[in-house]
Design an enzyme around this catalytic site. Structure first.
Site, short mmCIF file in Angstrom:
data_model
loop_
_atom_site.label_atom_id
_atom_site.label_comp_id
_atom_site.label_asym_id
_atom_site.label_seq_id
_atom_site.Cartn_x
_atom_site.Cartn_y
_atom_site.Cartn_z
N ASP A 76 -35.10 -139.50 -67.84
CA ASP A 76 -34.21 -140.43 -66.87
C ASP A 76 -35.30 -141.60 -66.30
O ASP A 76 -36.28 -141.12 -65.90
CB ASP A 76 -33.63 -139.47 -65.68
CG ASP A 76 -32.59 -138.41 -66.18
OD1 ASP A 76 -32.62 -137.91 -67.27
OD2 ASP A 76 -31.97 -138.20 -65.25
N GLU A 338 -23.07 -137.05 -64.59
CA GLU A 338 -24.13 -137.31 -64.20
C GLU A 338 -24.63 -139.00 -63.95
O GLU A 338 -24.26 -139.78 -64.55
CB GLU A 338 -25.29 -136.81 -65.03
CG GLU A 338 -24.96 -135.49 -65.52
CD GLU A 338 -26.14 -134.59 -65.94
OE1 GLU A 338 -26.74 -133.76 -65.30
OE2 GLU A 338 -26.32 -134.76 -67.36
C1 FRU Z 1 -29.81 -135.94 -66.57
C2 FRU Z 1 -30.38 -135.01 -65.75
C3 FRU Z 1 -30.03 -135.60 -64.23
C4 FRU Z 1 -31.20 -134.79 -63.65
C5 FRU Z 1 -32.28 -134.75 -64.76
C6 FRU Z 1 -33.17 -133.40 -64.66
O1 FRU Z 1 -30.82 -136.17 -67.94
O2 FRU Z 1 -29.46 -133.82 -66.00
O3 FRU Z 1 -28.90 -135.22 -63.85
O4 FRU Z 1 -31.52 -135.51 -62.47
O5 FRU Z 1 -31.76 -134.83 -66.08
O6 FRU Z 1 -34.05 -133.20 -65.61
#
Ligand code: FRU
Length: 492
Positions: A76, A338
């Site tokens: 991310d 997300e």
């Molecule tokens: C999306 C996610 C986010 C979180 C992160 C954790 O890829 O699930 O929601 O912040 O990855 O690794």
């Protein structure tokens, strides 16, 4: 949108805006989400994409370059933004924030080791004149060691991580990093001895730049902004697998003087409660393809209860916030909405959020990708885009075959089915994401680096992939360009 033979009609949504502090929550219904399967070609053969080309990202080649030169896993990521989501360079440098983890870990073990890292590169160079991997320099971790764990009253955690968020830039290189602090309490076997604890946080710091690049100071004080209330947002007592994370802040020109935040949440019921309603199913009266409510909510679909939360800042330095009711729910539809973001275009408000094929509820199927909802305000009766389905752009996927796993693709799946995740939509419709896995069961490669940027045409209720962008629709790898430039004295 009209019904496809054998499928229900999507729900009618007015797009009408409601006051941000009212309790109207729009629904991404089962009738809407079943449009995903309705647009999938039942005749698509092994390793072919079954979804419409206009809503599918071009396939990422397995020869993709690595942006950190093998130093860290990267997933991310987000740029420096202002309250309107414009992206800034600072004194000639572009800066991005990424979740990073040690390359000695398996990529699937990354989540419990995630820390916030940063990268920088010279601004203003067209993507095709940069190195193939985007030309970023890895700057290291953003925060001083240990400070993001200080918020937890119970310091006996086994793992403590920094998960996604967003970074706002202000006058004079002042920045505020919004992120999720998570503590895990696991035994030696890796089992939870108590549920993970997630808090939405903000820490102020300062960006400094010279001829060699950028660095940060500050980030010593970490403010807890929100923890799930169990009333609108599910907490760990109600469900040990609750989702609460990924803050994104913005201002709404329709409500001057206020700063809002969207984030990922779940509807606050006790896990397993048969809580979804006729409104969550969303069928029109007399639809021959409607489902029976009791059948749906006594099935495993009752475990998938995502929402997108809204909060409003109660002070000017953005260190104190108050929950508002969720702006979207996906009860009995999916468990994860997300990294939500609000994107404004042509007087419309687009809510973008990412979701997985594997988190859809029983009876619902759709690709890994970014989903979008359009309305007349930040809280509105959101219309899911593209034939009422919500899919903005998905990975090439064959819904006729099993999902598989990023570490073990299904034999019949398209090589791109896990090619991109954690999409972030940028000014001009550009979209960046990270590569999870590219390839087939017999030959695949894990990513852990940002993929090629793509571009979406966003217009009314329709969002399509621009295949004239870059090379057949694929732009530069890890290309996160600033569209604004902050220099000393610039007021942001
Ligand atoms: C999306 C996610 C986010 C979180 C992160 C954790 O890829 O699930 O929601 O912040 O990855 O690794």
């Amino acid at each position: 949108p009209r019904a496809v033979e054998g499928f229900p009609e999507p729900t009618v949504h007015s797009q009408e805006a409601h006051p941000p502090d009212s309790d109207f929550t729009s629904r991404w219904t089962r009738a809407d989400a079943r449009q995903l399967k309705a647009m999938s070609d039942p005749a698509a053969g092994p390793r072919e994409n079954s979804m419409p080309e206009e809503y599918t990202a071009p396939t990422v080649p397995i020869s993709f370059p690595d942006m950190s030169g093998g130093r860290v896993w990267v997933w991310d990521s987000w740029p420096l933004t202002d309250s309107a989501a414009d992206q800034y360079s600072f004194k000639g440098w572009e800066v991005i924030f990424s979740l990073v983890a040690d390359r000695n870990l398996g990529f699937d073990d990354r989540h419990t080791y995630a820390k916030l890292g940063y990268f920088f590169r010279k601004a203003g160079i067209p993507a095709d004149q940069r190195p193939e991997n985007g030309g970023w320099t890895y700057g290291g971790l953003v925060f001083p060691e240990g400070v993001s764990g200080e918020v937890f009253e119970d310091q006996s955690f086994s793992h403590q991580t920094e998960w996604s968020g967003s970074t706002r830039i202000f006058k004079g290189g002042n920045v505020k990093v919004f992120y999720t602090a998570v503590a895990f309490y696991r035994n030696a076997q890796g089992e939870d001895v108590k549920p993970a604890d997630a808090r939405i946080m903000m820490t102020p710091g300062k960006l400094k730049a010279d001829a060699n690049g950028v660095r940060f100071t500050g980030f010593e004080i970490h403010h807890e902004l929100l923890k799930p209330d169990g009333k609108w947002y599910q907490n760990g007592e109600q469900n040990p697998y609750y989702n609460f994370r990924d803050p994104f802040t913005f201002k709404d020109p329709a409500h001057p003087g206020k700063t809002y935040m969207v984030f990922e949440g779940n509807t606050a019921t006790v896990r397993g409660t048969p809580a979804c309603t006729e409104e969550d199913l969303g069928y029109r009266p007399g639809d021959p393809h409607a489902e029976d409510l009791e059948t749906v909510r006594s099935s495993d679909a009752r475990l998938q209860m995502a929402n997108v939360g809204l909060a409003v800042a109660t002070n000017d330095d953005l260190s104190s916030w108050r929950f508002l009711p969720p702006i979207l729910s996906a009860n009995c539809v999916t468990d994860q909405t997300e990294r939500p973001q609000i994107y404004m275009k042509d007087g419309k408000y687009y809510l973008f959020t990412i979701s997985h094929r594997s988190t859809f509820a029983e009876g619902i199927d759709g690709p890994e990708g970014v989903y979008a909802f359009v309305g007349n305000g930040i809280r509105s009766d959101y219309q899911p885009v593209n034939r009422g389905s919500g899919l903005a752009v998905g990975n090439p996927t064959n819904l006729n075959y099993a999902t598989g796993f990023p570490f073990d693709p299904d034999y019949n799946q398209h090589p791109g089915t896990f090619q991109a995740y954690s999409h972030y939509v940028m000014p001009g419709g550009l979209v960046q994401s990270f590569i999870d896995t590219v390839g087939t069961k017999d030959s695949f490669r894990r990513g852990g680096t940002l993929g090629p940027t793509i571009r979406l045409d966003i217009s009314g209720e329709t969002i399509t992939v621009d295949r004239s962008y870059g090379d057949g629709g694929l732009g530069g790898y890890a290309d996160i360009p600033a569209n604004r430039h902050a220099n000393p004295g610039t007021f942001i």
